[in-house]
Motif scaffolding. Structure first.
Motif: not given
Length: 186
Positions: A144-165
Protein backbone atom coordinates in the motif's frame (compact mmCIF):
# COMPACT_ATOMS: atom_id res chain seq x y z
CA UNK A 1 9.90 -14.69 11.46
CA UNK A 2 10.89 -11.04 11.37
CA UNK A 3 13.52 -8.59 12.49
CA UNK A 4 11.19 -6.44 14.57
CA UNK A 5 9.38 -3.16 14.18
CA UNK A 6 12.30 -0.99 15.25
CA UNK A 7 14.73 -0.47 12.36
CA UNK A 8 18.00 -2.34 12.70
CA UNK A 9 21.43 -1.73 11.17
CA UNK A 10 22.30 -4.06 8.29
CA UNK A 11 25.22 -4.54 5.95
CA UNK A 12 24.66 -5.07 2.28
CA UNK A 13 25.65 -8.71 2.69
CA UNK A 14 22.87 -9.41 5.20
CA UNK A 15 20.29 -7.59 3.03
CA UNK A 16 21.25 -9.71 0.02
CA UNK A 17 20.57 -12.86 2.07
CA UNK A 18 17.14 -11.60 3.20
CA UNK A 19 16.27 -10.41 -0.33
CA UNK A 20 17.11 -13.83 -1.76
CA UNK A 21 15.00 -15.55 0.91
CA UNK A 22 11.99 -13.37 0.05
CA UNK A 23 12.47 -13.94 -3.69
CA UNK A 24 12.66 -17.73 -3.18
CA UNK A 25 9.57 -17.62 -0.96
CA UNK A 26 7.72 -15.59 -3.60
CA UNK A 27 8.51 -18.22 -6.22
CA UNK A 28 7.44 -21.01 -3.88
CA UNK A 29 4.13 -19.33 -3.00
CA UNK A 30 3.25 -18.07 -6.48
CA UNK A 31 0.66 -20.83 -6.87
CA UNK A 32 -1.16 -19.34 -3.87
CA UNK A 33 -1.61 -16.26 -6.07
CA UNK A 34 -2.21 -13.90 -7.38
CA UNK A 35 1.30 -12.82 -6.43
CA UNK A 36 2.63 -9.28 -6.60
CA UNK A 37 6.27 -8.39 -6.10
CA UNK A 38 7.59 -4.87 -5.70
CA UNK A 39 11.34 -4.32 -5.61
CA UNK A 40 13.36 -1.12 -5.47
CA UNK A 41 16.94 -1.33 -6.67
CA UNK A 42 19.10 1.71 -6.19
CA UNK A 43 21.06 1.16 -9.39
CA UNK A 44 20.58 -0.91 -12.54
CA UNK A 45 23.77 -2.96 -11.96
CA UNK A 46 22.25 -4.24 -8.69
CA UNK A 47 19.19 -5.42 -10.59
CA UNK A 48 21.32 -6.92 -13.36
CA UNK A 49 22.77 -9.42 -10.86
CA UNK A 50 19.25 -10.58 -9.98
CA UNK A 51 17.75 -10.47 -13.45
CA UNK A 52 17.39 -14.26 -13.87
CA UNK A 53 15.43 -14.55 -10.62
CA UNK A 54 13.16 -11.67 -11.63
CA UNK A 55 12.52 -13.26 -15.02
CA UNK A 56 11.20 -16.30 -13.13
CA UNK A 57 9.18 -14.08 -10.77
CA UNK A 58 7.64 -12.15 -13.68
CA UNK A 59 6.64 -15.48 -15.25
CA UNK A 60 4.71 -16.47 -12.10
CA UNK A 61 3.49 -13.17 -10.65
CA UNK A 62 0.38 -11.24 -11.55
CA UNK A 63 2.45 -8.06 -11.32
CA UNK A 64 6.12 -7.35 -10.77
CA UNK A 65 7.14 -3.73 -10.20
CA UNK A 66 10.85 -2.89 -10.38
CA UNK A 67 12.09 0.57 -9.44
CA UNK A 68 15.57 1.84 -10.28
CA UNK A 69 17.31 5.20 -10.13
CA UNK A 70 18.18 6.69 -13.51
CA UNK A 71 16.77 6.46 -17.01
CA UNK A 72 14.09 3.96 -17.97
CA UNK A 73 15.89 0.63 -17.89
CA UNK A 74 15.53 -1.31 -21.14
CA UNK A 75 16.96 -4.44 -19.50
CA UNK A 76 13.91 -5.25 -17.35
CA UNK A 77 12.21 -8.58 -18.02
CA UNK A 78 9.24 -8.44 -20.39
CA UNK A 79 6.03 -8.23 -18.43
CA UNK A 80 7.47 -6.31 -15.49
CA UNK A 81 6.53 -2.74 -14.72
CA UNK A 82 9.58 -0.50 -14.59
CA UNK A 83 9.52 2.63 -12.47
CA UNK A 84 12.12 5.36 -12.74
CA UNK A 85 13.23 6.83 -9.42
CA UNK A 86 14.74 10.29 -9.30
CA UNK A 87 18.11 10.54 -7.58
CA UNK A 88 16.75 13.27 -5.27
CA UNK A 89 13.63 11.44 -4.03
CA UNK A 90 13.53 9.47 -0.78
CA UNK A 91 12.75 6.18 -2.57
CA UNK A 92 16.14 6.41 -4.33
CA UNK A 93 17.80 5.48 -1.01
CA UNK A 94 15.46 2.54 -0.41
CA UNK A 95 16.20 -1.15 -0.89
CA UNK A 96 12.90 -2.98 -0.82
CA UNK A 97 11.63 -6.41 -1.78
CA UNK A 98 7.97 -7.10 -1.04
CA UNK A 99 6.01 -10.21 -1.99
CA UNK A 100 2.29 -10.58 -1.33
CA UNK A 101 -0.38 -13.18 -2.08
CA UNK A 102 -3.76 -13.63 -0.38
CA UNK A 103 -2.16 -16.07 2.09
CA UNK A 104 1.51 -15.04 2.21
CA UNK A 105 3.55 -11.93 2.65
CA UNK A 106 7.17 -10.96 3.14
CA UNK A 107 8.84 -7.58 3.16
CA UNK A 108 12.29 -6.08 3.40
CA UNK A 109 12.56 -2.30 3.60
CA UNK A 110 15.95 -0.69 4.20
CA UNK A 111 17.42 2.77 3.72
CA UNK A 112 20.97 3.46 2.63
CA UNK A 113 22.79 5.34 5.40
CA UNK A 114 25.47 6.57 3.00
CA UNK A 115 28.03 5.04 5.36
CA UNK A 116 30.45 2.18 5.04
CA UNK A 117 31.65 -0.23 7.72
CA UNK A 118 35.04 -1.90 7.50
CA UNK A 119 34.72 -4.78 5.05
CA UNK A 120 36.57 -6.70 2.39
CA UNK A 121 35.20 -4.33 -0.27
CA UNK A 122 33.64 -0.88 -0.13
CA UNK A 123 30.42 -2.24 -1.65
CA UNK A 124 30.12 -5.07 0.90
CA UNK A 125 30.52 -2.61 3.76
CA UNK A 126 27.58 -0.37 2.83
CA UNK A 127 25.26 0.19 5.82
CA UNK A 128 21.47 0.36 5.87
CA UNK A 129 18.75 0.89 8.46
CA UNK A 130 15.78 -1.36 7.92
CA UNK A 131 13.44 -4.13 8.90
CA UNK A 132 12.21 -7.34 7.36
CA UNK A 133 9.59 -9.96 8.05
CA UNK A 134 7.57 -12.84 6.73
CA UNK A 135 4.21 -11.44 7.74
CA UNK A 136 1.32 -10.85 5.39
CA UNK A 137 0.04 -7.79 7.27
CA UNK A 138 3.43 -6.07 7.06
CA UNK A 139 3.78 -6.93 3.38
CA UNK A 140 0.29 -5.55 2.72
CA UNK A 141 1.22 -2.32 4.49
CA UNK A 142 4.37 -1.99 2.34
CA UNK A 143 2.51 -2.73 -0.90
CA UNK A 144 0.00 0.00 0.00
CA UNK A 145 2.81 2.43 0.88
CA UNK A 146 4.73 1.87 -2.37
CA UNK A 147 1.56 1.85 -4.46
CA UNK A 148 0.81 5.29 -3.05
CA UNK A 149 4.31 6.62 -3.73
CA UNK A 150 4.46 5.18 -7.24
CA UNK A 151 0.81 5.79 -8.22
CA UNK A 152 1.45 8.30 -11.00
CA UNK A 153 4.26 6.19 -12.46
CA UNK A 154 2.39 2.91 -12.78
CA UNK A 155 0.26 2.03 -15.81
CA UNK A 156 -3.46 1.27 -15.31
CA UNK A 157 -2.85 -2.49 -15.70
CA UNK A 158 -0.40 -2.47 -12.77
CA UNK A 159 -2.85 -0.45 -10.64
CA UNK A 160 -5.67 -2.88 -11.42
CA UNK A 161 -3.58 -5.92 -10.52
CA UNK A 162 -2.29 -4.39 -7.29
CA UNK A 163 -5.82 -3.37 -6.34
CA UNK A 164 -7.10 -6.91 -7.05
CA UNK A 165 -4.47 -8.52 -4.84
CA UNK A 166 -4.95 -5.94 -2.08
CA UNK A 167 -8.71 -6.61 -2.12
CA UNK A 168 -8.19 -10.39 -1.98
CA UNK A 169 -5.73 -10.06 0.90
CA UNK A 170 -8.16 -7.87 2.83
CA UNK A 171 -11.05 -10.28 2.15
CA UNK A 172 -9.14 -13.33 3.40
CA UNK A 173 -8.90 -13.48 7.20
CA UNK A 174 -5.40 -13.61 8.56
CA UNK A 175 -4.09 -16.78 10.15
CA UNK A 176 -1.48 -17.12 12.89
CA UNK A 177 1.04 -18.02 10.17
CA UNK A 178 0.31 -14.88 8.15
CA UNK A 179 0.70 -12.70 11.24
CA UNK A 180 4.12 -14.11 12.07
CA UNK A 181 5.37 -15.86 15.19
CA UNK A 182 3.33 -15.70 18.34
CA UNK A 183 4.66 -13.62 21.20
CA UNK A 184 4.70 -15.15 24.66
CA UNK A 185 3.38 -13.02 27.46
CA UNK A 186 4.28 -13.02 31.13
Amino acid sequence: MHSGRTPERFTKRSLVAVSHAIERAALATAEDGPLVVLALFQRMPYFARERAVYERIVGRAAATVVGVVGPTPPELPAGSYGVVLDEAEELAREWSVIALTPRFGAALVAYDRGEVAPAVTLEAGRLFDGRWGFRRDEALHEVLRLRGHLADRLPPAAHATLDEVIARVRDLPSTPESRGPRRRSG
